[in-house]
Design an enzyme around this catalytic site. Structure first.
Site, PDB file in Angstrom:
ATOM      1  CB  CYS A 253      -6.173  -1.640   6.648  1.00 36.79           C
ATOM      2  SG  CYS A 253      -4.657  -0.773   6.979  1.00 36.79           S
TER       3      CYS A 253
ATOM      4  CB  SER B 238       4.575  -4.269   8.798  1.00 37.80           C
ATOM      5  OG  SER B 238       4.323  -4.327  10.166  1.00 37.80           O
TER       6      SER B 238
ATOM      7  N   PRO C 187       5.736   1.960  12.280  1.00 37.52           N
ATOM      8  CG  PRO C 187       5.857   4.168  12.992  1.00 37.52           C
ATOM      9  CD  PRO C 187       5.937   3.303  11.775  1.00 37.52           C
TER      10      PRO C 187
ATOM     11  CB  ALA D 200       0.572  15.668 -12.644  1.00 42.14           C
TER      12      ALA D 200
ATOM     13  CG  MET E 262       6.976   7.797  -7.327  1.00 40.56           C
ATOM     14  SD  MET E 262       8.445   7.027  -7.985  1.00 40.56           S
ATOM     15  CE  MET E 262       8.353   6.929  -9.707  1.00 40.56           C
ATOM     16  CB  ALA E 263       5.518  13.962  -8.813  1.00 39.75           C
TER      17      ALA E 263
END
Lengths: 433, 275
Positions: free
Chosen positions: A59, A118, A124, A199, A202-203
């Protein structure tokens, strides 16, 4: 790489796009599915300009690695193929396309394998994706001596880098940092209960990441708007609670992630002391992502309770970034060495150096045997020894006469590199193996 | 042959083992850990030969003077450490345990191996059990103390949010806490049975279970500290920092009971730690 007029060996070239050069939209259009990959390899391999071909499509990147007598012609062929199968004019993607040749191409693929190229350095998955791409290419008979060697060395170098440097072992995002901390407090996250207050992207990411790391206990979601809480609860397979219930829930929760728009603290230190007693002092970990803060930092002074706010988490990340940067310098050094070793092998993959190495090898063996035998013979003069030496020289030349002729005329349709490689391996001419 | 012929190589190997564990701690490479453990294993072999030699010569456990007692305690600690290595999850503990073994072995080499004529009878099974269990209990509690120290360091690192050096190298708080607890449960059990067998022996040798000997009193104090620690943990869920501090305090009292009482206060254990 040698560039003299007599060069008959195929050169390595990579053409591709990645997350730095192309937006997602373009990457989507140019990507290959598994079936398309095989089809493309068969098609490209049938062209006279291209000798070997591997297609890597994830992707974040799409790359083609080829060997060809003339790399530019091979790339032009690939562009034409891409343009016709995607029905896009080449001008639409040429600007995003990077092209690496020879040493640069080898170095690039080594970096990709080691996850230095990357989006998240050190992640990985790329190595596995690369192995899969290689397998498809081998399955479609797209690879030959040179690309086989490049890929094996890329996997080997990536493994070295993983074990010798700290790349891939450090957290570089808020949610990684939160998981890292939680693991240092709780050991394993199994059966740990999560309480999400409020909400926010990030949380929610942090919760998802904790769950991904086996935090498989109960999940509570507290939101001022109960309906929002319920929607999140469905997403995380948890239970929505009212704001007023937070205090009671703290007795059973282990990890609290808070991210509300409240102007003051939602949880005060005073409330925590009785909670700790009721919890029998089991550790409590607060992750405060809100600005202004939701969690009273005084809680951090209570035994077995830990509070990390956004600045603390950023501190963890910065240090990891620094360390990762240092580690990637180490990794680049390993790659440079691997590229040099590969180049030695590649340079040897010519008739002149191979015949010379073959001759040297046989002379070395003959000399060693003469040295071992001579002291045991008593009636041997200096001139006798010289004659013996000349005799072995002549033998070596005769031994090598036919193999040399054969290597020079393997026929125009066969891959000369293959015979050279086999010869080198047959007589153990590689310095590093 | 003197036992030093065996003890000096043992000490060298223990020191090498300490270096291995310290390097493992610093660079976090598994190979240093393995090298450290193999050194300790080899050192223990020499150590065992020395203990066996002394046992064969004296016909009794070698605990008749301070040299022997420390040597024996170090041997039990090393043995215990090797034994739990296969079950232990806290690899880093060697950083504490192996230097301690080396220190004790070194101290024993420096101390004179005076010949003593024991007044107390030595051929009782109760005395044998008493000695083995007390020393094993002390070894477990020494490791509990080491774990507690590591816990405090890691807890500080997480609380202050600044010390990434220890944060990265030490295991999780939960692991340190539960490992320390396991050591205390094991050590306390051994200590309790050891003390009881000591009382039985005292009854046989001197006619009474308890004689207010200073060592008895201090052993009782150590025992009470650990009993309190366990009680609080079970009843009130004491864990973490306070439990760690108490584990360290308990061990300090234990060391005092082991050395200090005999050196400063005398009593019937005195002759075992004479030098």
């Amino acid at each position: 790489m040698p560039s003299g007029p007599n060069r008959e060996k195929a050169r390595i070239v990579i053409a591709g796009i990645n997350h730095n050069t192309a937006p997602l939209e373009l990457r989507e259009k140019l990507s290959f599915s598994n079936g398309e990959t095989v089809e493309a390899i068969l098609e490209l391999k049938s062209m006279v300009e291209i000798r070997e071909v591997i297609i890597i499509s994830t992707c974040n990147r799409m790359e083609v690695m080829m060997t060809a007598d003339d790399p530019d012609k091979a790339v032009a062929r690939f562009k034409a193929y891409l343009s016709s199968t995607r029905s896009m004019p080449p001008a639409d993607f040429e600007g995003a396309l990077y092209i690496h040749k020879d040493d640069e191409a080898v170095s690039h693929i080594f970096k990709v394998a080691a996850s230095l190229d990357s989006m998240i350095v050190g992640e990985p998955q790329i190595l596995g994706q690369l192995k899969q791409a290689y397998q498809s290419a081998v399955g479609a008979k797209g690879t030959g001596v040179i690309l086989n060697r490049v890929m094996h060395k890329a996997f080997f170098t990536a493994k070295c880098i993983r074990s010798e440097t700290g790349i891939g072992s450090r957290a570089v995002s808020i949610s990684y940092a939160a998981v890292e901390l939680a693991k240092k407090i709780f050991g394993r996250l199994n059966e740990k209960t999560i309480l999400l207050i409020g909400a926010g992207e990030m949380a929610e990411l942090a919760v998802a990441h904790l769950i991904h790391n086996h935090a498989d206990g109960r999940r509570y979601i507290a939101n001022r708007t109960f309906a929002t809480g319920e929607a999140l609860a469905r997403r995380f397979n948890g239970q929505a609670i009212r704001f007023e219930e937070i205090e009671d829930t703290l007795v059973s929760a282990d990890i609290i992630i808070s991210s509300t728009g409240a102007p003051g603290f939602i949880i005060n230190a005073k409330k925590i002391k009785p909670v700790m007693r009721a919890r029998r002092n089991r550790p409590l970990f607060f992750i405060d992502i809100a600005v202004p803060r939701d969690i009273d930092p005084g809680i951090n002074r209570i035994d077995n309770a830990y509070v990390y706010d956004i600045d603390d988490l950023n501190g963890v990340i910065d240090e990891n970034m620094d360390a990762r940067h240092k580690e990637s310098i180490k990794a680049e050094r390993i790659i440079d060495q691997a590229v040099i070793r590969f180049r030695q092998w590649y340079d040897g993959l010519d008739i002149v150096p191979t015949v010379k190495a073959l001759h040297d090898r046989l002379s070395f063996i003959a000399d060693a045997e003469i040295k071992r035998t001579l002291p045991g013979l008593d009636k041997f003069s200096e001139t006798d020894a010289l004659a013996l030496k000349r005799m072995t020289e002549a033998m070596i030349k005769k031994f090598l006469h036919h193999p040399t002729l054969f290597l020079k005329n393997t026929g125009s349709h066969t891959d000369k590199a293959l015979y050279l490689d086999i010869t080198r391996r047959l007589f153990h001419l590689e310095p590093d193996e | 042959m003197t036992t030093n012929t065996l003890l000096i190589p043992a000490l060298m190997l223990y020191l090498a083992g300490s270096a291995g564990y310290v390097l493992f701690f610093l660079v976090q490479k598994e190979s240093w850990y393995r090298a450290g453990f193999i050194s300790v294993l080899a050192g223990f072999l020499f150590h065992t030969c020395a203990i066996g030699y002394k046992y064969a010569h004296g016909g009794r456990l070698p605990v008749a003077n301070l040299h022997e007692t420390i040597l024996f305690a170090a041997w039990i600690l090393a043995g215990f450490f090797i034994l739990i290595r296969y079950r232990g999850r806290v690899k880093i503990l060697g950083v504490f345990a192996v230097p301690l073994v080396a220190l004790m072995t070194g101290a024993a080499i420096l101390l004179p191996d005076t010949i003593v004529n024991l007044k107390t009878p030595f051929n009782s099974i109760w005395l044998f059990i008493h000695i083995i269990l007390i020393f094993t209990g002390e070894a477990a509690l020494a490791l509990a103390c080491g774990t507690a120290i590591l816990y405090l360091i890691q807890e500080r690192a997480i609380k202050t949010k600044s010390n990434r050096f220890f944060f990265k190298r030490l295991p999780s708080l939960e692991m340190l806490d539960s490992t320390g607890y396991a050591f205390i449960v094991g050590g306390f059990t051994a200590l309790t049975i050891g003390l009881i067998s000591g009382f039985v022996y005292a009854r046989q040798a001197w006619g009474h279970f308890w004689s207010w000997d200073p060592k008895e009193v201090w052993s009782g104090i150590s025992w009470l500290i650990y009993a309190a620690l366990l009680h609080e943990r079970i009843v009130a869920g004491w864990r973490g920092r306070r439990a760690a501090i108490l584990a360290i305090a308990g061990f300090i009292i234990l060391v005092f009971t082991f050395l200090g009482v005999s050196l400063f206060l005398g009593g019937h254990h005195y002759e075992f730690t004479r030098w």
